[in-house]
Design a protein around this motif. Structure first.
Motif, short mmCIF file in Angstrom:
data_model
loop_
_atom_site.label_atom_id
_atom_site.label_comp_id
_atom_site.label_asym_id
_atom_site.label_seq_id
_atom_site.Cartn_x
_atom_site.Cartn_y
_atom_site.Cartn_z
N GLY A 250 0.76 -1.24 0.00
CA GLY A 250 0.00 0.00 0.00
C GLY A 250 0.79 1.29 0.00
O GLY A 250 0.20 2.36 -0.13
N SER A 251 2.11 1.22 0.13
CA SER A 251 2.91 2.45 0.10
C SER A 251 4.36 2.08 -0.15
O SER A 251 4.77 0.93 0.04
N PHE A 252 5.14 3.08 -0.55
CA PHE A 252 6.57 2.86 -0.79
C PHE A 252 7.28 2.50 0.51
O PHE A 252 8.14 1.62 0.54
N SER A 253 6.93 3.18 1.61
CA SER A 253 7.62 2.92 2.88
C SER A 253 7.32 1.53 3.41
O SER A 253 8.22 0.83 3.89
N ALA A 254 6.03 1.09 3.29
CA ALA A 254 5.68 -0.26 3.75
C ALA A 254 6.35 -1.32 2.88
O ALA A 254 6.82 -2.34 3.37
N ALA A 255 6.39 -1.08 1.56
CA ALA A 255 7.07 -2.01 0.66
C ALA A 255 8.56 -2.07 0.98
O ALA A 255 9.17 -3.14 0.94
N ALA A 256 9.16 -0.91 1.30
CA ALA A 256 10.59 -0.88 1.63
C ALA A 256 10.88 -1.71 2.87
O ALA A 256 11.87 -2.45 2.93
N ARG A 257 10.01 -1.62 3.89
CA ARG A 257 10.21 -2.43 5.09
C ARG A 257 10.13 -3.92 4.77
O ARG A 257 10.90 -4.72 5.28
N ALA A 258 9.14 -4.29 3.92
CA ALA A 258 8.98 -5.70 3.57
C ALA A 258 10.17 -6.22 2.77
O ALA A 258 10.56 -7.38 2.91
N LEU A 259 10.75 -5.35 1.94
CA LEU A 259 11.87 -5.76 1.09
C LEU A 259 13.23 -5.56 1.77
O LEU A 259 14.26 -5.98 1.22
N GLY A 260 13.24 -4.90 2.92
CA GLY A 260 14.50 -4.63 3.61
C GLY A 260 15.32 -3.57 2.91
O GLY A 260 16.56 -3.67 2.87
N MET B 147 15.65 0.91 1.67
CA MET B 147 15.29 2.28 1.99
C MET B 147 14.09 2.69 1.13
O MET B 147 14.01 2.31 -0.04
N PRO B 148 13.15 3.48 1.68
CA PRO B 148 12.02 3.95 0.86
C PRO B 148 12.45 4.67 -0.41
O PRO B 148 11.82 4.54 -1.47
N SER B 149 13.53 5.43 -0.32
CA SER B 149 14.00 6.16 -1.50
C SER B 149 14.42 5.19 -2.62
O SER B 149 14.22 5.48 -3.81
N ALA B 150 15.00 4.02 -2.25
CA ALA B 150 15.41 3.04 -3.25
C ALA B 150 14.20 2.44 -3.95
O ALA B 150 14.21 2.23 -5.17
N VAL B 151 13.13 2.17 -3.17
CA VAL B 151 11.90 1.63 -3.76
C VAL B 151 11.26 2.67 -4.68
O VAL B 151 10.84 2.36 -5.80
N SER B 152 11.20 3.92 -4.21
CA SER B 152 10.62 4.99 -5.03
C SER B 152 11.40 5.18 -6.32
O SER B 152 10.83 5.36 -7.40
N MET B 153 12.73 5.10 -6.23
CA MET B 153 13.57 5.26 -7.43
C MET B 153 13.34 4.11 -8.41
O MET B 153 13.25 4.32 -9.62
N ALA B 154 13.21 2.88 -7.87
CA ALA B 154 12.99 1.73 -8.75
C ALA B 154 11.67 1.85 -9.49
O ALA B 154 11.58 1.55 -10.69
N VAL B 155 10.63 2.27 -8.78
CA VAL B 155 9.33 2.44 -9.43
C VAL B 155 9.38 3.57 -10.45
O VAL B 155 8.84 3.45 -11.56
N GLY B 156 10.04 4.68 -10.09
CA GLY B 156 10.15 5.79 -11.03
C GLY B 156 10.89 5.39 -12.29
O GLY B 156 10.51 5.81 -13.40
N GLN B 157 11.95 4.60 -12.15
CA GLN B 157 12.69 4.15 -13.33
C GLN B 157 11.84 3.25 -14.21
O GLN B 157 11.87 3.35 -15.43
N LEU B 158 11.04 2.36 -13.55
CA LEU B 158 10.14 1.49 -14.31
C LEU B 158 9.11 2.30 -15.07
O LEU B 158 8.83 2.04 -16.26
N GLU B 159 8.53 3.31 -14.41
CA GLU B 159 7.53 4.16 -15.07
C GLU B 159 8.15 4.91 -16.25
O GLU B 159 7.51 5.06 -17.30
N ALA B 160 9.40 5.36 -16.09
CA ALA B 160 10.07 6.08 -17.18
C ALA B 160 10.31 5.15 -18.37
O ALA B 160 10.11 5.55 -19.53
N GLU B 161 10.73 3.93 -18.10
CA GLU B 161 11.00 3.00 -19.19
C GLU B 161 9.72 2.59 -19.91
O GLU B 161 9.71 2.37 -21.13
N LEU B 162 8.62 2.47 -19.15
CA LEU B 162 7.34 2.10 -19.76
C LEU B 162 6.62 3.29 -20.36
O LEU B 162 5.68 3.13 -21.13
N ASP B 163 7.03 4.51 -19.95
CA ASP B 163 6.33 5.74 -20.33
C ASP B 163 4.87 5.69 -19.87
O ASP B 163 3.96 6.08 -20.59
N LEU B 164 4.68 5.15 -18.66
CA LEU B 164 3.35 5.04 -18.06
C LEU B 164 3.45 5.38 -16.58
O LEU B 164 4.42 5.01 -15.92
N GLN B 165 2.43 6.08 -16.06
CA GLN B 165 2.37 6.29 -14.62
C GLN B 165 1.62 5.11 -14.01
O GLN B 165 0.48 4.82 -14.37
#
Length: 297
Positions: free
Chosen positions: A17-27, A29-47
């Motif tokens: 449900g959120s970047f911070s909760a996903a970051a905790r589950a994955l072990g 930092m929230p910023s790393a999860v946010s960056m990974a999602v942002g990179q995926l969105e950029a490559e797909l050209d989709l939000q």
């Protein structure tokens, strides 16, 4: 674009449900999860997500991609399990869970040929109520389960239909004389008298086998048969368990308004995310060969 890691991060954000909760589950930092999602969105050209103050919500594009992402994650998990299995030497072991009604079925016929093909074969057969047999399979305690048809299939279930089992309504001669006398027997009689059911610790039963509100539970069909023989109720029992007609205390009930039989399909089930080893695959092949041209289980 959708690498195995991108799929993992995408689903973690969806499920938690959120970047911070996903970051905790994955072990991470929230910023790393946010960056990974942002990179995926950029490559797909989709939000893919709407970023809100306290939660992260899928956009229509994210919702459209979600089913395929879950499917891809499942395929990747199976691929990893298969690759791991290739590194391990085949173990001459077969573990099997049976529903109690199927103890007399043809599951044991292939074992002689299996033992000949794998001389050091280790065999583990457990007889349990169906819900418990399926729980052992789900948890990896056994490789295969021989059970009746399920009301709904779980995503992890792989199965093959191998026949059907005939259950018949039976009671003792004394019970029948007391309840019906010489009158015709009707289904209403079953609803008003005690039924003996084979139960599980979870209390689960096939609804096709439940006819009475007054029910006792037995841990096995042999125990249920003893209760029926004692005149304490009636039960659906596998016909293969019953003595020849006219012998013993048990009789098959005959009704004016319904059949006294229930046919249930029988499946061999395995866990799709745990590839079967050489021994279990060979057992399945022998079981198929033995069933060709044979009567149902």
């Amino acid at each position: 674009m959708f690498s195995s890691e991108a799929v993992r991060v995408f689903l973690a954000v969806v499920d938690h449900g959120s970047f911070s909760a996903a970051a905790r589950a994955l072990g991470r930092m929230p910023s790393a999860v946010s960056m990974a999602v942002g990179q995926l969105e950029a490559e797909l050209d989709l939000q893919l997500f709407e970023r809100q103050a306290r939660s992260t919500v899928l956009t229509p594009a994210g919702l459209a991609l979600l089913p395929q992402a879950r499917l891809a994650a499942s395929h990747l998990q199976r691929l990893g399990a298969q690759a791991l299995a290739l590194h391990e030497a085949p173990q001459p072991r077969l573990s099997l869970a049976l529903a109690p009604e199927l103890e007399g079925a043809g599951w044991s016929a292939p074992l002689a040929a299996l033992a000949e093909a794998f001389p050091p074969l280790a065999l583990d057969v457990r007889v349990l109520p169906q819900a418990e047999a399926m729980a052992l399979l789900r948890e990896g305690e056994v490789q295969l389960a021989l059970v009746f048809e399920r009301h709904a299939l779980e995503a992890w279930e792989g199965f093959e239909e191998v026949g059907c089992e005939l259950l018949v309504a039976v009671a003792s001669r004394a019970w029948l004389a007391q309840v019906a006398g010489n009158a015709p027997l009707r289904s209403e009689t079953l609803q008003e008298t005690r039924q003996i059911l084979v139960g599980s610790r979870a209390g689960e039963h096939n609804p096709r086998l439940i006819h009475s509100a007054n029910r006792w539970e037995a841990g096995s069909h042999m125990a249920a048969m003893r209760l029926v023989e004692a005149g304490l109720g009636w039960a659906f029992l596998p016909r293969a368990m019953l003595p020849p007609s006219g012998q013993g205390e048990l009789v098959e009930l005959a009704f004016d308004n319904m059949s006294n039989q229930v046919s249930l399909w029988v499946d061999v089930v395995w866990h799709r995310e745990r590839p079967l080893g050489t021994v279990a695959q060979r057992y399945l092949a022998l079981l198929r060969e033995g069933l060709r041209g044979q009567p149902p289980l």
